[in-house]
Write a protein that holds these residues in place. Sequence first.
Motif, PDB file in Angstrom:
ATOM      1  N   TRP A  55      -3.267  33.476  54.092  1.00 25.31           N
ATOM      2  CA  TRP A  55      -2.418  32.431  54.674  1.00 25.31           C
ATOM      3  C   TRP A  55      -0.980  32.442  54.167  1.00 25.31           C
ATOM      4  O   TRP A  55      -0.087  31.942  54.851  1.00 25.31           O
ATOM      5  CB  TRP A  55      -3.019  31.059  54.359  1.00 25.31           C
ATOM      6  N   TYR A  56      -0.739  32.955  52.971  1.00 22.67           N
ATOM      7  CA  TYR A  56       0.531  32.712  52.293  1.00 22.67           C
ATOM      8  C   TYR A  56       1.482  33.905  52.323  1.00 22.67           C
ATOM      9  O   TYR A  56       1.065  35.066  52.258  1.00 22.67           O
ATOM     10  CB  TYR A  56       0.275  32.288  50.851  1.00 22.67           C
ATOM     11  N   ARG A  57       2.763  33.580  52.402  1.00 26.60           N
ATOM     12  CA  ARG A  57       3.810  34.600  52.384  1.00 26.60           C
ATOM     13  C   ARG A  57       3.687  35.508  51.172  1.00 26.60           C
ATOM     14  O   ARG A  57       3.966  36.715  51.251  1.00 26.60           O
ATOM     15  CB  ARG A  57       5.190  33.915  52.398  1.00 26.60           C
ATOM     16  N   SER A  58       3.240  34.982  50.057  1.00 31.61           N
ATOM     17  CA  SER A  58       3.104  35.779  48.831  1.00 31.61           C
ATOM     18  C   SER A  58       2.074  36.889  48.970  1.00 31.61           C
ATOM     19  O   SER A  58       2.060  37.828  48.170  1.00 31.61           O
ATOM     20  CB  SER A  58       2.733  34.874  47.652  1.00 31.61           C
ATOM     21  N   ASP A  59       1.223  36.810  49.990  1.00 29.06           N
ATOM     22  CA  ASP A  59       0.234  37.871  50.215  1.00 29.06           C
ATOM     23  C   ASP A  59       0.870  39.133  50.795  1.00 29.06           C
ATOM     24  O   ASP A  59       0.308  40.223  50.692  1.00 29.06           O
ATOM     25  CB  ASP A  59      -0.872  37.386  51.161  1.00 29.06           C
ATOM     26  N   ILE A  60       2.033  38.998  51.435  1.00 27.96           N
ATOM     27  CA  ILE A  60       2.734  40.148  52.016  1.00 27.96           C
ATOM     28  C   ILE A  60       3.591  40.802  50.937  1.00 27.96           C
ATOM     29  O   ILE A  60       4.383  40.134  50.278  1.00 27.96           O
ATOM     30  CB  ILE A  60       3.605  39.715  53.214  1.00 27.96           C
ATOM     31  N   LYS A  61       3.439  42.103  50.783  1.00 28.99           N
ATOM     32  CA  LYS A  61       4.039  42.808  49.647  1.00 28.99           C
ATOM     33  C   LYS A  61       5.384  43.468  49.968  1.00 28.99           C
ATOM     34  O   LYS A  61       5.825  44.365  49.248  1.00 28.99           O
ATOM     35  CB  LYS A  61       3.063  43.872  49.136  1.00 28.99           C
ATOM     36  N   CYS A  62       6.055  43.031  51.012  1.00 28.46           N
ATOM     37  CA  CYS A  62       7.353  43.615  51.368  1.00 28.46           C
ATOM     38  C   CYS A  62       8.165  42.593  52.155  1.00 28.46           C
ATOM     39  O   CYS A  62       7.673  41.501  52.462  1.00 28.46           O
ATOM     40  CB  CYS A  62       7.168  44.904  52.183  1.00 28.46           C
ATOM     41  N   THR A 115       0.195  34.108  58.084  1.00 29.64           N
ATOM     42  CA  THR A 115       0.713  34.492  56.768  1.00 29.64           C
ATOM     43  C   THR A 115       2.140  34.003  56.535  1.00 29.64           C
ATOM     44  O   THR A 115       2.996  34.735  56.072  1.00 29.64           O
ATOM     45  CB  THR A 115       0.611  36.023  56.560  1.00 29.64           C
ATOM     46  N   THR A 116       2.370  32.734  56.861  1.00 25.06           N
ATOM     47  CA  THR A 116       3.686  32.132  56.611  1.00 25.06           C
ATOM     48  C   THR A 116       3.599  30.927  55.681  1.00 25.06           C
ATOM     49  O   THR A 116       4.579  30.204  55.515  1.00 25.06           O
ATOM     50  CB  THR A 116       4.371  31.708  57.922  1.00 25.06           C
ATOM     51  N   GLY A 117       2.441  30.672  55.082  1.00 25.82           N
ATOM     52  CA  GLY A 117       2.319  29.564  54.152  1.00 25.82           C
ATOM     53  C   GLY A 117       3.301  29.710  52.993  1.00 25.82           C
ATOM     54  O   GLY A 117       3.388  30.763  52.375  1.00 25.82           O
ATOM     55  N   GLU A 118       4.049  28.636  52.725  1.00 23.10           N
ATOM     56  CA  GLU A 118       5.046  28.586  51.652  1.00 23.10           C
ATOM     57  C   GLU A 118       6.167  29.618  51.813  1.00 23.10           C
ATOM     58  O   GLU A 118       6.847  29.967  50.852  1.00 23.10           O
ATOM     59  CB  GLU A 118       4.375  28.747  50.278  1.00 23.10           C
ATOM     60  N   ALA A 119       6.370  30.096  53.029  1.00 20.05           N
ATOM     61  CA  ALA A 119       7.480  31.016  53.298  1.00 20.05           C
ATOM     62  C   ALA A 119       8.800  30.247  53.329  1.00 20.05           C
ATOM     63  O   ALA A 119       8.831  29.043  53.595  1.00 20.05           O
ATOM     64  CB  ALA A 119       7.264  31.724  54.633  1.00 20.05           C
ATOM     65  N   LYS A 120       9.899  30.959  53.064  1.00 15.80           N
ATOM     66  CA  LYS A 120      11.229  30.347  53.101  1.00 15.80           C
ATOM     67  C   LYS A 120      11.729  30.361  54.544  1.00 15.80           C
ATOM     68  O   LYS A 120      12.609  31.123  54.936  1.00 15.80           O
ATOM     69  CB  LYS A 120      12.171  31.090  52.167  1.00 15.80           C
ATOM     70  N   ILE A 121      11.096  29.499  55.343  1.00 13.07           N
ATOM     71  CA  ILE A 121      11.410  29.333  56.761  1.00 13.07           C
ATOM     72  C   ILE A 121      11.894  27.900  56.944  1.00 13.07           C
ATOM     73  O   ILE A 121      11.289  26.958  56.423  1.00 13.07           O
ATOM     74  CB  ILE A 121      10.173  29.615  57.635  1.00 13.07           C
ATOM     75  N   ASP A 122      12.987  27.707  57.673  1.00  8.72           N
ATOM     76  CA  ASP A 122      13.598  26.381  57.776  1.00  8.72           C
ATOM     77  C   ASP A 122      12.670  25.336  58.389  1.00  8.72           C
ATOM     78  O   ASP A 122      12.586  24.209  57.907  1.00  8.72           O
ATOM     79  CB  ASP A 122      14.895  26.471  58.600  1.00  8.72           C
ATOM     80  N   TYR A 123      11.990  25.708  59.461  1.00 15.52           N
ATOM     81  CA  TYR A 123      11.077  24.799  60.159  1.00 15.52           C
ATOM     82  C   TYR A 123       9.741  25.519  60.275  1.00 15.52           C
ATOM     83  O   TYR A 123       9.560  26.374  61.142  1.00 15.52           O
ATOM     84  CB  TYR A 123      11.619  24.428  61.541  1.00 15.52           C
ATOM     85  N   ASN A 124       8.805  25.159  59.401  1.00 22.63           N
ATOM     86  CA  ASN A 124       7.598  25.971  59.267  1.00 22.63           C
ATOM     87  C   ASN A 124       6.335  25.125  59.365  1.00 22.63           C
ATOM     88  O   ASN A 124       6.107  24.219  58.560  1.00 22.63           O
ATOM     89  CB  ASN A 124       7.611  26.705  57.916  1.00 22.63           C
ATOM     90  N   MET A 125       5.524  25.417  60.381  1.00 20.75           N
ATOM     91  CA  MET A 125       4.172  24.888  60.470  1.00 20.75           C
ATOM     92  C   MET A 125       3.224  26.093  60.420  1.00 20.75           C
ATOM     93  O   MET A 125       2.947  26.722  61.435  1.00 20.75           O
ATOM     94  CB  MET A 125       3.951  24.102  61.768  1.00 20.75           C
TER      95      MET A 125
END
Length: 390
Positions: free
Chosen positions: A83-90, A111-121
């Motif tokens: 689920w989380y951005r931290s799972d993507i390694k690049c 895979t955008t959980g906790e990503a640095k996205i301005d408007y994120n669901m």
Amino acid sequence: MNKKLIIISFDALCKDDLNQIYNLPTFKHILNNSVYSLDVEPVYPTLTYPNHASIITGKMPNEHGIVNNTKIQPNRSSPDWFWYRSDIKCDTLYDIAKQNGLTTCALLWPTTGEAKIDYNMPEIFANRPWQNQIIVSLFAGSKLYQLKLFRSFSYLLDGIKQPNLDDFVTECTLYTLKNKKPDLMFVHFTDLDTQKHIYGTKSTQVKEALLRHEERLKRIFECAQDLEYKIAILGDHGSLDVHSTISINSYFKDNGLLNQIYFKSCDGSAYIYLRREGSSSIKNKIFYALEEFKKYTDSIEYIFTQDNSTKLGFDKRALFMLEPSFGYCFTDKYIENYIAISKYKAVHGQLPHKHKTLFCVFDKNTSKTDLKSIKITQIKGILENLLNIK
């Protein structure tokens, strides 16, 4: 000057759906006036999360790290997803957009959980008995933005059931376009994928889901055009009808090898990992056991080894990758006789050439261009050029 772009992923939309969507006016108009490919090869395994990660990174699963939908968690009956951005390694496309000063938005993009996205669901599920779906979503994304969306449109929801969920996402998309106007927006719809899994690829329910997608697309397209957005449409994989599911766990248990391996289903394919580093004799014993199963059940088409990981892109940590014969899929559950009727009518995860999908970008200032055959990993570069970012 950077151009605004909305990227819409229709999960499980593929080449097999072309005959129907060419009869739908909005889909037809966009496809007939776009830069497009009707022959896009996804990555292996052909699952939602690995392919969405490849779309935004331009890399294979063994490079970006999203090698399955779910994680290896042997002691959990319901493993967590990636689920989380931290799972993507690049780096991702939305990271690069932010670095170039663009505002970003993602609605249920994997895979955008906790990503640095301005408007994120982000797409994330309440996966523990004590968790609440809305609370889990709020803490993984943009809290105030999501609160506004839930307060405005949650009446459309019935948990995460379809088609309610995609109707909710549609309203969230339109609200965001009109009120936030992000430079880059990612939207993920799953109605079609759900219907294919439950009812099969040729079902009435699939045809109805495509009609619902047409109406969603029409509303978003009209709004996007008024706001001078380019619009990209893509699928991530196809689906194959199945009749039976295979339990390798049961087979290895009966053969006294279950303590040596961890079996991980990808629905239409499967990983076999060693629980601990083993000798060559143990690896050979596991391989020969698989060969015997393949020979006597005729339910496995290929047994790929670690040597195949570089070319096919699957998890290089896996000892083997299994590709089922036509009509079969895999389950992590235990089945007494190893093979049973599948609870799904269709699945994906099989080899990429069996799951060709499509991609197109509509820009009123660009003429129709056929990109011919492309790989899904090439999409990121195309989108970067559209946004004039690197």
